[in-house]
Motif scaffolding. Structure first.
Motif, PDB file in Angstrom:
ATOM      1  N   GLN A  64       0.883  -1.159   0.000  1.00 43.75           N
ATOM      2  CA  GLN A  64       0.000   0.000   0.000  1.00 43.75           C
ATOM      3  C   GLN A  64       0.921   1.209   0.000  1.00 43.75           C
ATOM      4  N   ARG A  65       0.800   2.059  -1.041  1.00 49.12           N
ATOM      5  CA  ARG A  65       1.693   3.205  -1.195  1.00 49.12           C
ATOM      6  C   ARG A  65       0.891   4.488  -1.019  1.00 49.12           C
ATOM      7  N   SER A  66       1.368   5.374  -0.175  1.00 56.39           N
ATOM      8  CA  SER A  66       0.682   6.651  -0.021  1.00 56.39           C
ATOM      9  C   SER A  66       1.689   7.793  -0.113  1.00 56.39           C
ATOM     10  N   VAL A  67       1.217   8.924  -0.595  1.00 56.76           N
ATOM     11  CA  VAL A  67       2.022  10.146  -0.621  1.00 56.76           C
ATOM     12  C   VAL A  67       1.242  11.208   0.134  1.00 56.76           C
ATOM     13  N   ARG A  68       1.872  11.779   1.145  1.00 58.31           N
ATOM     14  CA  ARG A  68       1.219  12.806   1.962  1.00 58.31           C
ATOM     15  C   ARG A  68       2.107  14.038   2.078  1.00 58.31           C
ATOM     16  N   VAL A  69       1.480  15.186   2.211  1.00 62.96           N
ATOM     17  CA  VAL A  69       2.217  16.405   2.546  1.00 62.96           C
ATOM     18  C   VAL A  69       1.788  16.825   3.940  1.00 62.96           C
ATOM     19  N   ARG A  70       2.757  17.058   4.783  1.00 69.85           N
ATOM     20  CA  ARG A  70       2.498  17.440   6.168  1.00 69.85           C
ATOM     21  C   ARG A  70       2.569  18.957   6.278  1.00 69.85           C
ATOM     22  N   ILE A  71       1.602  19.529   6.992  1.00 65.22           N
ATOM     23  CA  ILE A  71       1.457  20.972   7.069  1.00 65.22           C
ATOM     24  C   ILE A  71       1.476  21.385   8.542  1.00 65.22           C
ATOM     25  N   ALA A  72       2.244  22.400   8.885  1.00 66.06           N
ATOM     26  CA  ALA A  72       2.231  22.932  10.252  1.00 66.06           C
ATOM     27  C   ALA A  72       1.785  24.383  10.191  1.00 66.06           C
TER      28      ALA A  72
END
Lengths: 286, 286
Positions: free
Chosen positions: A133-141
């Protein structure tokens, strides 16, 4: 007809060179802190570029807090501190962010099942034909994207949670909820230049330097649970580790101090970017 | 007369963009490992650049071991492993290199006394007017420069060793010999782009991504002993840390494993660069 050839280096490229050159000199202490920088026309002559190019480079340095522009007076070198960045220890980034009261968010860019690359298959100890299972996420602060995360999880574990789960819950929590007994991880830290897509996702420029972390997570039996490839904007995020000098045999060596939640470094001043000072709390993924 | 405007992006810049774009796709697994890449003419059309530019980008990927060029057959994606890099834990880089039998060397670029920047003065807890001994060194492993080190030591400690000492002996050993009781350090890890001088010293290109480490070393009384700003070529050097999942209160957290000398990661293959496989031992500085 003049024979002047086309310049080999484009103006944006020149601005980058001037910016990096001045930044080197500030960070290495060659340009002393609090010193007044040469004037824009002098810098333009020294570097063989236009004043516009010099101004662009100085503005970028000012945005990063490395110089201070005082109207009517000039540009002054500031201390080489990088106080605007999130500073966390090597392990508990998001716990740390939440403890600091920062509002974090995640943008899920992709989610699906695929064949792993050989490197991922080997790292996770997958059998032939086993999917991930492959996911791409962008983390935001506090509204600013600062990390780009690509994760691979063996399909047999990945099917225990949904795309919606991953939008709202830390991946490691999902893995542990599914019954995985997470026990250890190996992290490798490097640096790389941002490609166009990642640069856009992180709101930075193609070619910008990014901090990279590869983390291979295993369970108690040594089976692979997660493979993470993470990229961080170094102006927004840095890793921190405290070391102790200890004796090993007859030699003195450094050892990692058992990590506790770390605060900002002693020399931290006010954050440069007011967007990064929110105080709301929010559930976070990784 | 045609009205075609000058291209805004220079050819070297385009080559960089294509290289970074393809590298992103390989490292993130979008281009599957072992897959045959599109042909050079197809890539040239896709990216709107010349075949020469495509060839340059593919050669750079091949040098980094990310693709394999098979004459008469095409270019194939390789596993996203970075096996050519030195891999060390966060603390004992040179002990580790020596234990691995690598031949290391140092080039002393500058050595002298100066006023510290405010950031250095604050980090080391220096009094007003107190000077520092500042040195710039390039660290070389098996003939290849891989790190650029700028160090600041309070003058009262710095005067206990000479320029010649620093060419032959690790700085920390010199500090401990001088009577400093080194006890702790705080390390911050980030990334930055190489300026022209540092790029030249490290044999890389201006703008290349470098791993950066700032280390503030203190003695048993908490007084500053050394301030280090170090830059590493990430293709030649990576940091590694092993983590354990432990319980703290009711929450699971990561903790650093007590570091031991680490070897290569499990997926390491043969070094890409034969220059980096020497077996001689040599005394080393940091």
């Amino acid at each position: 007809m003049t024979t002047r050839s086309q310049p080999m280096v484009s103006e944006p490229r020149k601005a980058l060179r001037v910016y990096l050159h001045l930044k080197d000199r500030i960070l290495s202490g060659t340009l002393a802190s609090a010193a007044r920088m040469p004037s824009e026309p002098d810098l333009a002559i020294e570097h063989g570029v236009s004043r516009v190019t010099i101004r662009g480079a100085l503005e970028r340095l000012a945005e990063e807090g490395l110089v201070e522009r005082r109207p009517g007076s000039g540009t002054y070198v500031r201390a080489a501190s990088r106080s605007g960045a999130i500073v966390a220890d090597f392990s508990n980034v998001f716990t740390h962010l939440v403890e600091m009261g920062r509002r974090t968010d995640v943008r899920l860019i992709s989610f699906g099942y695929a064949s792993p690359t050989p490197a991922v298959a080997e790292a996770l100890g997958l059998g032939p034909g086993e999917e991930v299972q492959r996911s791409v996420r962008v983390r935001i602060a506090d509204g600013t994207p600062f990390s780009y995360l690509v994760t691979y999880v063996p399909k047999r574990i990945g099917i225990s949670y949904s795309e919606a789960d991953l939008r709202s819950t830390p991946l490691l929590e999902l893995l542990e909820r599914s019954g995985a007994r997470v026990a250890s991880a190996r992290q490798t830290v490097g640096a790389t230049q941002a490609g166009p897509e990642i640069a856009e996702a992180l709101g930075t420029e193609t070619g910008a330097a990014l901090l990279s972390i590869t983390r291979i997570v295993k369970d108690e039996a040594g089976a692979g649970v997660e493979y993470l490839y993470a990229l961080y904007r170094p102006d927004l995020y840095e890793l921190q580790l405290d070391l102790e000098r200890t004796k090993r045999g007859s030699a003195m060596r450094w050892a990692a101090k058992s990590p506790v939640a770390t605060g900002r470094p002693a020399n931290a001043t006010e954050p440069r970017n007011p967007k990064k000072t929110g105080t709301g709390k929010r559930k976070t993924t990784r």
